[in-house]
Structure formats: C-alpha cells, structure tokens
Enzyme design. Structure first.
Site, PDB file in Angstrom:
ATOM      1  N   CYS A  60       5.424  60.233  -9.845  1.00  0.00           N
ATOM      2  CA  CYS A  60       6.836  60.277  -9.432  1.00  0.00           C
ATOM      3  C   CYS A  60       7.080  61.458  -8.489  1.00  0.00           C
ATOM      4  O   CYS A  60       6.600  62.576  -8.741  1.00  0.00           O
ATOM      5  CB  CYS A  60       7.731  60.397 -10.653  1.00  0.00           C
ATOM      6  N   CYS A  64      11.592  66.890 -12.015  1.00  0.00           N
ATOM      7  CA  CYS A  64      12.183  67.129 -13.339  1.00  0.00           C
ATOM      8  C   CYS A  64      11.246  68.046 -14.134  1.00  0.00           C
ATOM      9  O   CYS A  64      10.083  67.701 -14.374  1.00  0.00           O
ATOM     10  CB  CYS A  64      12.397  65.812 -14.081  1.00  0.00           C
ATOM     11  N   CYS A  67       9.107  66.754 -17.175  1.00  0.00           N
ATOM     12  CA  CYS A  67       8.451  65.447 -17.121  1.00  0.00           C
ATOM     13  C   CYS A  67       6.985  65.511 -16.684  1.00  0.00           C
ATOM     14  O   CYS A  67       6.681  65.959 -15.573  1.00  0.00           O
ATOM     15  CB  CYS A  67       9.224  64.520 -16.195  1.00  0.00           C
ATOM     16  N   CYS A 104      12.835  48.328 -23.914  1.00  0.00           N
ATOM     17  CA  CYS A 104      13.162  49.072 -22.704  1.00  0.00           C
ATOM     18  C   CYS A 104      11.918  49.290 -21.859  1.00  0.00           C
ATOM     19  O   CYS A 104      10.859  49.658 -22.382  1.00  0.00           O
ATOM     20  CB  CYS A 104      13.786  50.423 -23.076  1.00  0.00           C
ATOM     21  N   CYS A 136      16.334  46.446 -21.704  1.00  0.00           N
ATOM     22  CA  CYS A 136      16.842  47.666 -21.074  1.00  0.00           C
ATOM     23  C   CYS A 136      15.817  48.128 -20.046  1.00  0.00           C
ATOM     24  O   CYS A 136      14.618  47.898 -20.210  1.00  0.00           O
ATOM     25  CB  CYS A 136      17.047  48.746 -22.136  1.00  0.00           C
ATOM     26  N   CYS A 196      23.441  53.155 -20.914  1.00  0.00           N
ATOM     27  CA  CYS A 196      22.727  54.037 -21.842  1.00  0.00           C
ATOM     28  C   CYS A 196      22.505  55.360 -21.118  1.00  0.00           C
ATOM     29  O   CYS A 196      21.812  55.410 -20.098  1.00  0.00           O
ATOM     30  CB  CYS A 196      21.391  53.407 -22.230  1.00  0.00           C
ATOM     31  N   ARG A 268      21.472  57.608 -30.234  1.00  0.00           N
ATOM     32  CA  ARG A 268      20.055  57.368 -30.470  1.00  0.00           C
ATOM     33  C   ARG A 268      19.283  58.652 -30.724  1.00  0.00           C
ATOM     34  O   ARG A 268      19.313  59.574 -29.914  1.00  0.00           O
ATOM     35  CB  ARG A 268      19.440  56.614 -29.284  1.00  0.00           C
TER      36      ARG A 268
END
Length: 333
Positions: A60, A64, A67, A104, A136, A196, A268
């Site tokens: 990616c 972040c 991550c 998801c 999702c 979400c 969640r």
C-alpha cells in the site's frame, strides 16, 4: 419507558463537554450506564460475528503509522495480489460454517480505481452476497459512482475508519486527510450502504483525541451502523512498533462511551482481542460491545479462532446475531 427508566435519546447534537463528562465518569458507573442503554436498544446476549479476509495484501502506498501493509515499512508481511473469486468464496463458506454472519473483504489500496481488479471485487461481493452473508468491504477511498456500483453488486456495509481525532490525524497519516475520510463515508451513505467506521486506541494519542474521534462519529448526520473499537497491535517494522499495550479499562471506557452516544450502533470489539482473556472480553460485552471479528487473522494480525469464540459464547451465554437483521427491531423493554 423501560425497566431501566426513560429511554435514552438518539442524538447527533452532542457537544464535546457532554462527551467528556460521560467519558471521564468512574469506570464502574460508566459500565452500568452503558449496560442500561444497551439493554434499551439492543438484544442483550446477542453478538454479531464477522470474519475479515485480506483479498489483496501489502504494497500500500499510504503511510499509516500502525499498518504493516504500507510498502514503505520493512515488516514481515508478504505482498499478495488480489485473490481469486474461488479462494474468496471458499473462505466465505468456511466463515459461514464457523458461525459468521458478516464477511468483510479488505484490500490494501489507497483508493478504489475503476479497473479490472475492482470489477473482480464486485464479482466477489455478488458471490458472497449469494451465500446469504452480509458483505462488507474496506478498500480505501471510494467516490459516489464506485459506491453505487458496490451497492448494485450487493454490498451491505463499507468500512472506512477515522482512526483517531482530526487534531491527531496528521501525526498518524500524512498521505490523505481527515476530510478525505469523511468524504468517503458520505459517498457510502449516499449510495445506501451501511456505514462502518471507528478507530484505534494506543497510537500515542491523548484522552482528548479519543473523545474527539467519538465526537466526530456521534455527530455525523446519521450514526454509523457499526463502530469498531480497535486496540493497536504493534507490529515490528512500523513506526508504532514500541507502543505499549492498551489496558482493558481503556477499551471498556471507549466502548461504554460509544454505546451511550450511539445506542443503536453495533459497537465492535475488534483488533487487540487476541491479547484479552475471556474475563476482559466479558467486561467489554457488559460495557456495550455487541460485535466481534472471529477467525485466525484480522488482515495480517492474529485473532482468536472460531473454536475459542464458540467456547466463550457458551460460557457467557451469548448467541450470534442473524444476517440481515433489520435495524428497526421492536423495542427491547
């Protein structure tokens, strides 16, 4: 009116001082209040069981700080191209057999691009939807047209976390803005897809940042249908690899405050659950959590498996929420 007194209002006009007053209550008092709100609006003892699969891993371009899938960090995550539909459907079937009702799919993309990979994801969405699971996706930023295409393919929910407060955001991510995040949530909402969106605690943020994130979520025009509360799982090779573990009381405080602010929302208990014993998880359920991810991984980090969760559900008297359960249930009195 319920047995717990006047029913809590669904409000989107909270101010910061009100949220601070809730968040800073003595923790046991806070848990009791949240449990009462939970009982008024939700079926207690019912937990939504979700499974998360990484359909495209690593590489990616984002930065972040938490991550391990960011290409710029040297982690042990192996880059994998988009899975085939057959692989995804096989995972979805296993998830359903294990008791999950929501599936998801996550792709390590900065944003959705209108290309063959997106067409493949749309086919995956349709295929999982046909299995009777709520589908999702978390694919990065989406525009209105892409959100509409996902809806047409049968997407039920879209995850796009705010991660932290607007004030702290640039300390964690610099490759997109907080406004970009909110725009994606707006595009998803316009398409009629369930929203979400939650965040992560343990990034080095302050209590004020945690309150700020809850403020943003609870003052959206419509509350997210699902709010994941994640505890950072530090990964070697990321800038946050040395962050200390978040305590269960910090998780409880976030969950309870979210439950009081957003009574109808599924709250969640997400990343970090692998490090919690059953007693700690039970405290989170008591504080208003009513959704979990199950299965051996959350994208790239460890997670309790189906058998562990089945044993916990039996011990605590919990039952899985059914797929596609209408949001407007008869009032629990």
């Amino acid at each position: 009116m319920t047995e717990n007194g006047p029913k809590a209002d669904i409000r989107t006009d909270w101010d910061l001082e009100e949220i601070k007053a809730i968040y800073y209550k003595p923790v046991l008092e806070l848990i009791v209040e949240a449990a009462n709100v939970h009982k008024q609006y939700q079926a207690t003892g019912e937990v939504q069981v979700c499974t998360l699969l990484s359909v495209k891993t690593g590489g990616c371009p984002e930065d972040c700080a938490y991550c391990p899938q960011a290409a710029r960090y040297h982690t042990e995550v192996e880059v994998h191209k988009l899975l085939s539909q057959e692989q995804v459907l096989a995972s979805a079937r296993r998830a359903k057999e294990g008791g999950s009702t929501r599936f998801c799919m996550g792709a390590a993309w900065r944003e959705v691009r209108d290309n063959r990979d997106f067409d493949k994801v749309l086919d995956m969405v349709q295929g999982v939807n046909e299995l009777g699971l709520e589908v999702c996706c978390t694919l990065g930023m989406v525009n209105e047209y892409q959100a509409e295409r996902l809806k047409e393919a049968g997407l039920y929910a879209y995850n796009h976390n705010l991660d932290t407060s607007e004030e702290n955001y640039s300390n964690i991510i610099t490759t997109r803005t907080y406004g970009d995040r909110l725009d994606t949530l707006d595009n998803v909402r316009k398409a009629g897809i369930s929203v979400c969106s939650g965040g992560i605690i343990g990034l080095g943020e302050t209590d004020e940042d945690r309150i700020g994130m809850l403020y943003t979520l609870s003052t959206l025009e419509q509350h997210p249908e699902s709010v994941p509360v994640n505890a950072l799982v530090p990964v070697k090779g990321t800038p946050l690899e040395n962050q200390p573990r978040v305590s269960v009381w910090e998780m409880v405080r976030m969950i309870a405050t979210a439950r009081i602010l957003m009574p109808k929302t599924m709250v969640r208990l997400s990343a970090g659950r692998e490090q919690m014993d059953v007693t700690e998880q039970a405290l989170c359920f008591l504080a208003g959590a009513n959704s979990i991810f199950t299965g051996e991984k959350l994208l790239t980090t460890p997670n309790p498996d189906f058998d562990q969760d089945k044993a916990m559900f039996a011990l605590l008297g919990l039952s899985p929420r059914k797929s596609f359960k209408e949001e407007t249930q008869p009032e629990v009195v």
